[in-house]
Design a protein around this motif. Structure first.
Motif, mmCIF file in Angstrom:
data_model
loop_
_atom_site.group_PDB
_atom_site.id
_atom_site.type_symbol
_atom_site.label_atom_id
_atom_site.label_comp_id
_atom_site.label_asym_id
_atom_site.label_seq_id
_atom_site.Cartn_x
_atom_site.Cartn_y
_atom_site.Cartn_z
ATOM 1 N N THR A 97 0.841 -1.190 0.000
ATOM 2 C CA THR A 97 0.000 0.000 0.000
ATOM 3 C C THR A 97 0.874 1.236 0.000
ATOM 4 O OG1 THR A 97 -1.714 -1.165 1.273
ATOM 5 C CG2 THR A 97 -1.835 1.239 1.177
ATOM 6 N N ILE A 98 0.671 2.071 -1.002
ATOM 7 C CA ILE A 98 1.413 3.323 -1.096
ATOM 8 C C ILE A 98 0.568 4.441 -0.501
ATOM 9 C CG2 ILE A 98 0.551 3.894 -3.402
ATOM 10 C CD1 ILE A 98 3.362 4.980 -4.051
ATOM 11 N N SER A 99 1.237 5.378 0.146
ATOM 12 C CA SER A 99 0.543 6.538 0.707
ATOM 13 C C SER A 99 1.514 7.702 0.776
ATOM 14 C CB SER A 99 -0.025 6.227 2.093
ATOM 15 O OG SER A 99 1.015 5.923 3.004
ATOM 16 N N ARG A 100 0.965 8.880 1.025
ATOM 17 C CA ARG A 100 1.859 10.032 1.187
ATOM 18 C C ARG A 100 1.277 10.977 2.222
ATOM 19 N NH1 ARG A 100 -2.735 12.055 -0.482
ATOM 20 N NH2 ARG A 100 -2.818 13.600 -2.144
ATOM 21 N N ASP A 101 2.180 11.734 2.838
ATOM 22 C CA ASP A 101 1.817 12.789 3.781
ATOM 23 C C ASP A 101 2.371 14.082 3.198
ATOM 24 O OD1 ASP A 101 1.613 14.633 5.846
ATOM 25 O OD2 ASP A 101 1.958 13.126 7.390
ATOM 26 N N LYS A 102 1.485 14.869 2.613
ATOM 27 C CA LYS A 102 1.930 16.094 1.955
ATOM 28 C C LYS A 102 2.524 17.089 2.942
ATOM 29 C CE LYS A 102 -1.913 16.844 -0.434
ATOM 30 N NZ LYS A 102 -2.810 17.509 -1.412
ATOM 31 N N THR A 103 2.054 17.075 4.176
ATOM 32 C CA THR A 103 2.568 18.024 5.168
ATOM 33 C C THR A 103 4.016 17.707 5.540
ATOM 34 O OG1 THR A 103 1.796 16.733 7.071
ATOM 35 C CG2 THR A 103 0.260 18.314 6.120
ATOM 36 N N LYS A 104 4.401 16.454 5.376
ATOM 37 C CA LYS A 104 5.773 16.042 5.717
ATOM 38 C C LYS A 104 6.618 15.784 4.478
ATOM 39 C CE LYS A 104 4.423 13.818 10.066
ATOM 40 N NZ LYS A 104 4.423 12.566 10.856
ATOM 41 N N ASN A 105 6.033 15.969 3.296
ATOM 42 C CA ASN A 105 6.743 15.673 2.041
ATOM 43 C C ASN A 105 7.335 14.274 2.086
ATOM 44 O OD1 ASN A 105 6.289 18.146 0.669
ATOM 45 N ND2 ASN A 105 7.900 19.109 1.872
ATOM 46 N N THR A 106 6.549 13.333 2.556
ATOM 47 C CA THR A 106 7.020 11.974 2.741
ATOM 48 C C THR A 106 6.049 10.980 2.101
ATOM 49 O OG1 THR A 106 8.134 12.561 4.798
ATOM 50 C CG2 THR A 106 7.720 10.229 4.430
ATOM 51 N N MET A 107 6.620 9.993 1.442
ATOM 52 C CA MET A 107 5.838 8.910 0.848
ATOM 53 C C MET A 107 6.155 7.630 1.600
ATOM 54 S SD MET A 107 6.009 7.529 -3.090
ATOM 55 C CE MET A 107 7.750 7.159 -3.000
ATOM 56 N N TYR A 108 5.178 6.747 1.655
ATOM 57 C CA TYR A 108 5.350 5.497 2.392
ATOM 58 C C TYR A 108 4.980 4.300 1.516
ATOM 59 C CZ TYR A 108 5.077 8.820 6.245
ATOM 60 O OH TYR A 108 5.285 9.888 7.074
ATOM 61 N N LEU A 109 5.527 3.162 1.877
ATOM 62 C CA LEU A 109 5.109 1.912 1.258
ATOM 63 C C LEU A 109 4.959 0.880 2.373
ATOM 64 C CD1 LEU A 109 4.502 0.534 -1.491
ATOM 65 C CD2 LEU A 109 6.835 -0.384 -1.395
ATOM 66 N N GLN A 110 3.734 0.517 2.666
ATOM 67 C CA GLN A 110 3.464 -0.532 3.643
ATOM 68 C C GLN A 110 3.473 -1.865 2.897
ATOM 69 O OE1 GLN A 110 2.973 -0.355 7.050
ATOM 70 N NE2 GLN A 110 2.969 -2.596 7.006
ATOM 71 N N ILE A 111 4.322 -2.766 3.366
ATOM 72 C CA ILE A 111 4.472 -4.058 2.703
ATOM 73 C C ILE A 111 4.089 -5.149 3.697
ATOM 74 C CG2 ILE A 111 5.984 -5.525 1.358
ATOM 75 C CD1 ILE A 111 7.923 -3.197 1.101
#
Length: 123
Positions: free
Chosen positions: A69-83
């Motif tokens: 699952t990909i997600s992002r937090d625009k306030t932190k300029n960070t993208m995540y990948l939950q595997i």
């Protein structure tokens, strides 16, 4: 320029989970989309998932549907990948990428790249 730094990789047993992070800095206001690619030993780099930065629309590979699952937090300029439910074939280097004007499933669509984080899944 956009700088990307990945974190969260490691050695995990099959069936386990990891959460990868990609922190972006620099000219992040120009980001159109970001994506996660992986490169297994002896194989070409392939897209795992991508996300449109403004709308949150996503692209993901059929091979990871239901597990990644990909997600992002625009306030932190960070993208995540939950595997989740990791498999030995998920082993590889996972790269974060950012695109300034377009996006897609090919690496040439992306302008900036991180150094990669190693994910190793033992059976």
């Amino acid at each position: 320029q956009v700088q990307l730094v990945e974190s969260g990789g490691g050695l995990v047993q099959a069936g386990g989970s990891l959460r990868l992070s990609c922190a972006a800095s620099g000219r992040t206001f120009s980001t159109y989309a970001m994506g996660w690619f992986r490169q297994a030993p002896g194989k070409e780099r392939e897209l795992v998932a991508a996300i449109h930065w403004r709308t949150g629309s996503m692209i993901d590979s059929d091979s990871v549907k239901g597990r990644f699952t990909i997600s992002r937090d625009k306030t932190k300029n960070t993208m995540y990948l939950q595997i989740n439910n990791l498999k030995p074939e998920d082993t590889g280097i996972y790269y974060c990428a950012a695109a300034g004007t377009t996006w897609g499933t090919v690496s040439s669509a992306y302008d900036y790249w991180g150094q990669g984080t190693q994910v190793t899944v033992s059976s």
